[in-house]
Structures are given as C-alpha cells and as structure tokens.
Design an enzyme around this catalytic site. Structure first.
Site, short mmCIF file in Angstrom:
data_model
loop_
_atom_site.label_atom_id
_atom_site.label_comp_id
_atom_site.label_asym_id
_atom_site.label_seq_id
_atom_site.Cartn_x
_atom_site.Cartn_y
_atom_site.Cartn_z
N GLU A 105 0.84 -1.21 0.00
CA GLU A 105 0.00 0.00 0.00
C GLU A 105 0.87 1.25 0.00
O GLU A 105 0.57 2.24 -0.67
CB GLU A 105 -0.94 -0.03 1.21
CG GLU A 105 -2.00 -1.12 1.09
CD GLU A 105 -2.82 -1.25 2.35
OE1 GLU A 105 -2.24 -1.47 3.43
OE2 GLU A 105 -4.05 -1.15 2.25
N GLU A 125 -3.70 -9.38 4.25
CA GLU A 125 -4.45 -9.03 5.45
C GLU A 125 -5.58 -10.02 5.76
O GLU A 125 -5.88 -10.29 6.91
CB GLU A 125 -5.01 -7.62 5.34
CG GLU A 125 -3.97 -6.52 5.42
CD GLU A 125 -3.30 -6.22 4.09
OE1 GLU A 125 -3.41 -7.05 3.15
OE2 GLU A 125 -2.65 -5.17 3.99
#
Ligand code: T1G
Length: 699
Positions: A105, A125
C-alpha cells in the site's frame, strides 16, 4: 527511527530499516515522514526514492504493534501515504524481495514503482482476519484491474512481480529492474527523469470500473461466501473492492478504514493474529539461543515400515533427504515401500506431484534388515510398537551401531522419553519426535525434550521440522506430552456426558458445530477405540485414581473398535465411512446407566461444548504450571495443527481468553458440583485462579 535518509546527488533515498521485514511500526512511519520533510525542504533534492533494507521492501504493518496504541498513533499509515501523494517532488518505490500488506500500500501511494523480479507481492491481510486498511482495496484494482486485484485481496496469496508485470495494461510497475541488487540505482535514475516530467501521476486518479459490476460482484460474493463461512473478512474484501468501483475515492477510503478497524476487533482476527505469532514463537525455545549450532542432517534412518514409519519417511524424502528404512522382515519392508509408492502415485494422479519428482523421492529411499546399515545416519527415528520393552531393544541396538553425534529419536506418543534415553549411553542425543497420523500429512510435530536432551539436539530438530514443513512444538516429558494429555481429559468428559444422558451423535454434533473437524466419538471410530482402551488399561495400574465412564471399555469388549471393525460408537456399511447412530450402542449406554443407577438427564449443547473445551483449558493450564509447555501459544498450536480445533477460534487457550478466564473458571466450579463428574479435576488450575485474580489472560 527505523528509516535511513540519504541524498544521492539530487535524489533522496529513504530506506526502511526495521528488521526482520521492515514492518511499518510507528518509528518507521515517523522515519518516512521525517525523510519526506527533509527532502521537500532541500532544494538540491529533485526526487525521492523509498526502499527497504535487508530481506524485504516491507512486510506490511508491524503485526507486533497490533492492539497497542502505537498501531494507530500518528503518523498512521494512511497519513503517511497521504503525505506521499501530496509531495511536489516525484516519489519512486524501489521494491524487492517482499512487498506485502501495508508495504504494498505504501508503494502504491508513491507516484511510480520500480520493482525487482522475484518480489513477492501480496495483500495478505485477509489471512489475519482483516482487509487492507490503507487504501489497498482502492489502489490495487486501479493498477491491476478489478478481478486480478479482488482475487489477490480475497486469497491473500503472494504473486511474483514478474507474473504481474505480464498482465496487459498493468500499472503496478512502471519499470521492472534487472535485479534486487540494481533496483535502487535504477529507481534513482527513474526518479531523476521523472523530475523533468510534467504532472505527477496519482493512483487515486486512475479509473476503477468493472464492465459488469453488479453481476460480477454478486458472483464474487456467492463464491467467497461459500468458502468463508466462519470468517467475516473475505466478504468484507468483496464489499470494499465493489465500493472502490462505485464510490468517490475518499469516501471509499473512509469505508475501508471503518471496516478495517471493525475487523481488527473481531474474535476471528484476534485468533488469526494470535496464530500467526504463536506459530513463529513455537520455534523459539526459551533457554536455547537462536544461534545454537545445529548438527547436519544429511541422512535419516527410520525403524519400522508401518503406517507411521512410512509416513515419517515421506516427510524427509519430500525434503530431499535420503532415508533408510529398517524392518525385521523383508515382507514388512515390501509392504511399507509399496504403501509409500501408492501414496505418491495417488498424488501424481491428483496432479499434486510430478512423476519426475516422485522418481527423485523414491530414489532417495533405501531399506535394510540390518541395524549396522544405519551406522552413518545423522538421525534415526524409531516408529516401532508402543511398548517400553520393544523400545528398549531398539535403543540398545541403536546405541551399539549409531555413529557418535547421531540423534536418536522416538516417535512414541505417550511413553517416558527419559526412560527410553536411559536405555542408551548417550541420553543427551535422545529426543522424542512425536508425529501425528497420517505422519506425511499432519503438520504437528511434538518435540519431546528429555531431561538430558542436549540443546543442540533440540535446535537441530526444530530447524529440521521447518525443513520438512512441520509445526514443531516442544513438550516436556509427561504421560501424553501436551496433546494426548489434554485429549485424555476431553475424552473423559465425553464419556461422562454419555453416562449422564447424552448420545454419541449429540456430543459429536455439538462440538462439530463449535468447529471441531470431528467429534470425540467419530474420531475414536476413525483412529480405533482400541488405542484408548490399551492406554486406559495401562493407566488403570499407574493412575487408579483416574475415573472413567465404563462405556468405552464395554464398547471395546464387544470388539467395536470403529471403522476398522465395521462398527464402533456408530455402525458403518461395508466400504462406507458414514457414521450411522447404532441401536446396539444406544442399548449398551442405556444398560450401563441402569447398572450404575443413573437417571439420564437432558444435556444442552452448551454444556457439552463447555465441558469438552474447558477440560482442555484446565489441563492446558496444568501443563503450563508443570513446565511441560513453555507458553500457552504452544498449546494452541498443538490443538490447531494436531487435533482439529477450529482455526478461527485460535486454540483452546486463546478461546478461553476470549470467553474470559473468570467465566471459564466459574463454569468449572459449576461442573465440580456434578456428582457424576470428577470434582477434583474441575478445580480451576492455580494458574487460572491467579490470572483471574490479577485480571489477566493466558499470554
Ligand atoms: N510485522 C511484524 N513482524 C513480522 C511481519 C509483520 N508484518 N511479518 C513477518 N514478521 C516477522 C515474523 O514474526 C518473524 O519474526 C520474522 O518476521 C520472519 O517471519 C494496513 C494493517 C513477510 C512473507 O501479513 O507473510 O499490513 O517470530 O518466519 O518465512 O493493510 O512473514 O522470527 O521474531 O514468516 O521469510 C500484512 C505477514 C500485515 C505479512 C516473510 N502483512 N508476514 O516470511 O519469515 S497487516 C502480512 C509474512 C497490514 C495494512 C495492514 C511473512 C513474510 P520472529 P517469517 P518468512
């Protein structure tokens, strides 16, 4: 701060340096923003490169920080990424090795990305019960396309950078570097050129659409929902990516953050994060330094070509380690080798193994009838009959022939490893390696540490376990080690529940609804009820105080050992494994209750689950008190990888934490009042009482 700032002529390089994988902990995030401030204030600097030191660009948010104030303390990852986007000078991510989670990210918040081949790219995640929480569900679809991005986000699986670089129209990588060694220099060059260019591109400005949006996401929801019934995160990933295609960027970003924070507090995410840390912590032995020298294991001897010996051998063959199997008779060897071959053939047929790999593995296998042929083995594992006298003969022979420094391991599941070690003149080289059947499939390996077992033997076996892809947990010496000692109490409760009014199918259904792969009675029929019978007979002399329901013995007296005899707690049709409730067993239990003068009562599923699971918790607490296990996470690992405990509950000790030790303790006190039960067993362990008094949990 754990980020270094250095100017190369006119390009500033910010290097994340937070070993082991540059987790984006607070100090790293501060290091990034400080570096950005320095670079923007320095007129000489025309562009910025961000990279990672050591073995990763970045493995993502610092999982070790989760749950602590640091995790959300500013600058949080969202604000770091916003700072990247607001930079007036081009920022290039120089990615290599690992770029995962928040690390990816971060890179997607940069204006450009230069990536080395071989880099593992992932948003994992979901494996922690979360979803990407710093824009990953919005930026990845913009860079790789909605479908590729959604697949990666929902699976959490890593994809190599060079694979992604081949996707037509991909925008994740602006340039593929020649190698991880040159990626920073190439990124500096790229940044210098970008500084000459026009407007800086922002990923957030890219379009994010799917031509058949509604239909596609309905399909995705249907697929994902079917595979994730106990986990909320995967469906939330679908929602987030769909929002990315329908909402304004900042609105979708806010939604993503809200969902992320909500998932962070779900029991499933807490369980999965606990599992992530516990799995890695299990390989650390408190009094064995990580740098303890390890013995080289170049060849393995296995004694016994039965189910266990064959399965154990396969683990080493799979890891490319030669194995020599010893048996007493040629036909036993032939049978054992044929079973190994059959197992591999089945994998080839299913497309899980290539024929050439099968041939390679079988070429590493040799056999012998003569102990002397094991004299060069670095590790010898016996998997012979579970009887101390038989083990004695084997270890005395091994002591005669094994080379100095060879590790001598027993696959015993309950016998005293110290007694076994004492059969040799080298107890320091003796250790327990308790594999779980089927040994080539089950991940759990209990490494049983004798009082004389040398530290380098332990360090060697733990490292070897990783090599053969096992989850190794160290246990001290006691009856049943960790897993079987606890399952003993679980099984006792199952028997008492039958005495008091439950049926085998009710008990199994209740605990399977809780999430166990298989209830105690179906499990007994699968493993063989005669195994428990033999252990109870042995224990009848050693531990006369231990009371059991007599139903299990009565069942075995009828020869109902389970699937292998076509009947056990359940009836089975020939060639089928479906467990059919048995009128014979119902009558046996009914008669037993009459003999014992028991009036059956209705027992709730809740009581069934609590008595089975809290029995594990209480015995687990005693195991910690006795120093048999060094940490509660180890006990959870044993149950998650060896006994079918539901992953999303994190293991018995983690589950007790979530229920609250006070509540668990109060339930135990209630069970202690049940005259049919074992009041002494249900006294909450000292450790539990202490933690409750201090308002603490199993750590
Ligand atoms: N944070 C902290 N420590 C980590 C870590 C992480 N993200 N990843 C690994 N470690 C530690 C691990 O505990 C072990 O330490 C050591 O590194 C080696 O790990 C907002 C919030 C990176 C592929 O889920 O997949 O970003 O126990 O044995 O086999 O969206 O670790 O030895 O002291 O696994 O070479 C998302 C998880 C976080 C990546 C390396 N990231 N890590 O594998 O080594 S959530 C992840 C891995 C997030 C954002 C959200 C693997 C690896 P120790 P290892 P490895």
């Amino acid at each position: 701060m754990t980020a270094e700032y250095k100017v190369h002529d006119d390009v500033a390089v910010i290097t994340l340096d937070n070993p082991p994988v540059n987790g984006l902990g607070l100090s790293t995030r501060v290091g990034i923003t400080d570096g950005l401030s320095q670079a923007s204030a320095d007129e000489k600097v025309v562009a910025i490169v961000i990279t990672g030191a050591g073995r990763a660009f970045s493995g993502g948010a610092d999982i070790k920080e989760f749950g602590s104030p640091k995790a959300v303390q500013d600058p949080n990852l969202l604000s770091v990424i916003l700072a990247l986007e607001k930079s007036s000078k081009p920022i290039v991510a120089a990615m290599h090795s690992v770029a995962m989670g928040g690390g990816l990210e971060l890179a997607m918040g940069c204006h450009y990305r230069v990536c080395a081949p071989g880099t593992s790219i992932a948003l994992p995640e979901v494996k922690l019960g979360l979803l990407p929480g710093a824009g990953g569900t919005l930026r990845l679809p913009r860079l790789l396309g909605v479908e590729t991005a959604l697949n990666m986000i929902v699976s959490g699986e890593a994809v190599k950078s060079e694979m992604l670089a081949q996707i037509p129209g991909q925008k994740l990588f602006d340039k593929m570097a020649a190698s991880a060694d040159t990626v920073v220099d190439e990124a500096i060059e790229f940044a210098r050129l970008a500084a000459k260019g026009g407007e800086l591109p922002l990923v957030r400005d890219l379009p994010c659409r799917h031509p058949q949006g509604d239909a596609y996401f309905a399909f995705a929801r249907n697929m994902v929902g079917g595979m994730s019934k106990n986990y909320p995160a995967p469906l939330k990933c679908v929602d987030a990516v769909e929002a990315a295609t329908k909402m304004k960027f900042d609105d979708a970003l806010l939604e993503e953050r809200k969902t992320f924070m909500a998932l962070m507090f779900t029991p499933e995410s807490q369980a999965l994060r606990h599992l992530f840390m516990a799995e890695r912590a299990a390989s650390r032995i408190p009094d064995v330094p990580e740098d303890t020298p390890k013995r080289e294991i170049k060849s393995v001897g296995v004694i016994g070509a039965g189910t266990m010996g064959g399965g154990i051998s396969m683990n080493f063959l799979n890891a490319g380690i030669p194995v020599k199997i010893l048996e007493m008779k040629q036909e036993a060897i032939d049978r054992g080798v044929a079973t190994i071959q059959k197992n591999y053939d089945a994998q080839v047929k299913k497309g899980k193994l290539k024929q050439d790999k099968l041939d390679e593995r079988m070429a590493l296998l040799s056999t012998t009838l003569d102990y002397a042929d094991l004299k060069d083995c670095d590790l010898i594992i016996e998997a012979v009959f579970e009887e101390l006298g038989v083990k004695e003969k084997v270890f005395k022979q091994l002591d005669e022939i094994a080379k100095p420094g060879a590790i001598l391991a027993s696959n015993t599941s309950t016998l005293d490893v110290d007694k076994i070690a004492a059969f040799t003149k080298r107890p320091q080289d003796v250790v327990g390696m308790h594999f779980f059947s089927p040994a080539n499939v089950m991940k759990l390996l209990e490494v049983v540490r004798g009082k004389e077992t040398a530290k380098d033997v332990l360090a060697t076996v733990m490292a070897l376990a990783k090599k053969i892809k096992k989850t190794a947990v160290v246990s001290g010496v006691c009856d049943g080690f960790i897993g079987n000692r606890m399952i003993e109490q679980y099984s006792r409760q199952a028997g008492f529940l039958l005495d008091e009014g439950a049926t085998p199918q009710q008990v199994d259904k209740a605990i399977e609804k809780f999430g166990f792969a298989m209830g105690p009675f179906r499990m007994g029929d699968l493993a063989g009820n005669d195994i428990g019978w033999a252990i109870r007979k042995r224990r009848a002399t050693e531990r006369a105080d231990m009371k059991y329901s007599k139903t299990a013995d009565k069942l075995c007296e009828l020869g109902r050992f389970g699937q292998k005899t076509g009947a056990g707690w359940y009836d089975y049709q020939p060639g089928k494994r479906d467990a059919i409730p048995s009128p014979v067993v119902a009558e046996l239990i009914e008669k037993h209750r009459q003999d014992e003068g028991i009036t059956p009562r209705k027992i709730s599923d809740e009581e069934i689950v609590q008595r089975l699971v809290y029995a594990l918790v209480n015995e687990g607490a005693h195991i910690l008190e006795d120093g048999i296990a060094s940490k509660s996470g180890d006990i959870d690992m044993v149950y998650l990888t060896g006994y079918g405990f539901p992953i999303w509950r994190g293991g018995p000790m983690q589950y007790a934490n979530q229920v609250g030790l006070y509540n668990v303790s109060e339930a135990m006190k209630r069970f202690a009042k049940n005259p049919r039960d074992d009041a002494s067993f249900w006294q909450p362990a000292e450790l539990i009482q202490k933690l409750v008094a201090e308002g603490k949990q199993f750590s």
